[in-house]
Design an enzyme around this catalytic site. Sequence first.
Site, short mmCIF file in Angstrom:
data_model
loop_
_atom_site.label_atom_id
_atom_site.label_comp_id
_atom_site.label_asym_id
_atom_site.label_seq_id
_atom_site.Cartn_x
_atom_site.Cartn_y
_atom_site.Cartn_z
N HIS A 114 12.48 1.69 -1.22
CA HIS A 114 10.98 1.12 -1.12
C HIS A 114 10.65 1.19 -2.78
O HIS A 114 10.90 2.00 -3.58
CB HIS A 114 9.75 1.30 -0.52
CG HIS A 114 9.42 2.82 -0.77
ND1 HIS A 114 8.39 2.98 -1.69
CD2 HIS A 114 9.63 4.13 -0.33
CE1 HIS A 114 7.84 4.22 -1.62
NE2 HIS A 114 8.66 4.99 -1.02
N CYS A 115 9.74 0.05 -3.08
CA CYS A 115 9.02 0.14 -4.29
C CYS A 115 7.72 0.09 -4.24
O CYS A 115 7.25 0.62 -3.01
CB CYS A 115 9.60 -1.13 -5.11
SG CYS A 115 8.98 -2.77 -4.43
N ALA A 116 6.90 -0.40 -5.07
CA ALA A 116 5.31 -0.18 -4.98
C ALA A 116 4.86 -0.96 -3.77
O ALA A 116 3.80 -0.78 -3.02
CB ALA A 116 4.67 -0.82 -6.26
#
EC number: 2.7.1.211
Length: 468
Positions: A26-28
Amino acid sequence: MSDNSRIAKEIIEAVGGEENISSVAHCATRLRLIIEDRTKIDQEAVENIDKVKGAFYNSGQYQVILGTGTVNRIHDEMVKSGFEGTTKSQAKKEGAKKGNVVQRAIRSFGDVFVPIIPVLVATGLFMGLRGLVVQEQVLALFGLTPDDISENFLLFTEILTDTAFIFLPALIAWSTFRVFGGTPILGLVLGLMLVSPALPNAWDVAGGGVEPIMFAGFIPVVGYQASVLPAFIAGIIGAKVERYIRNKMPEALDLILTPFLTLLIMITLALFLIGPVFHALEGVILDATLSVLAWPFGLSGLLIGGLNQIIVITGVHHIFNLLEIQLLDELGENPYNAIATAAVAAQGGATLAVGLKTKSKKLKALALPSSFSAFLGITEPAIFGVNLRYIWPFVMGLIGGAAGGFVASITNLAGTGMAITVIPGTLLYLNEQIFLYILVNVVAIGVAFTLTWLFGYSDKKAEEITEE
């Protein structure tokens, strides 16, 4: 079962089950899944899951937009279910096996610059705050004048605002070595060599007060303060040189000779070949950018403001980091940021119109938070979750971005930094431009909101689009 656990399970089922997911990262704002077979994904089912604000396939990954905070919790639930958790960079490496050469190159460029952006954001905020505290009007509120500000205080502010740009090649070379499989500390040292005080300072040379060192009578050698491309190219080649040497070097000599030979070869190439060539190329890119920004009648604002979010969809928008860094170095300000802000704000305005106009509780619950996310500078939930899904809100957002960009262009609005927009971006305009900045955002949001409300969205039109 908690809500997050249930949502994680529904996502797994909608993308084809556990056997169809290779890894999870995942990212932000987005859950990034490496999928075995794309044909097994039920797109409609994914988009109808609670808290999901949109989903799309990009960069070899299936990306599910969940928003900040939520994505961390859903990711943790999926890892608890037994999936292999990977970092964002590892996921990108797996996804990078897909896509053409240009796509892979642009992804790599983004991977290098994304870790550096927070430092440049902080520097821009420091510039904005310094601009605020030295304004005559602000000082007058405390009975002071610019002459009352001590030299020591100004020196302190210069440390805050100049350090990141002076040593930017070191940051870039470090990050590039990291992305391309080299030893990051070697990249850091190589980058520091490019700004060594033993070399003529790039800013002094540009100002005409200092001459570059001429080797062989025609090779100009200077420091590369605030330069991007020389450090980036040197980092790519340096990482590959290091890996080649390490593979050939006997283990007993590896610790001593590999870093020695890598730095010797690369600083020679960087100073005498890579640096002069790519520094000149940077000049060409900067001149072209300045030419576009100088177009009369606000044309540059219309063009960039109207097209900016289309470029975001393609995922290649990180390439503009180079332009923003060059603008800040050359001009001390960033007119591109003002125009890009209009494009971002306008997509938020279009999404806000959808959220307020629709009678669908689910769409309202999706659109309103997504519009706020856009006003904080993150447009993916608004674009992929709402605007692109119903087509016309996105188009109206582009028109609003063009309108706001036009105002930014004709008023010569320019920020003190980069990478933050709309509400957070206010901090880059704390000087006498703050009211113009507010005007640009109001125009962009107002035009996009009004056009979307009148012509861009209705529940009936939305049903027709989703049924097609």
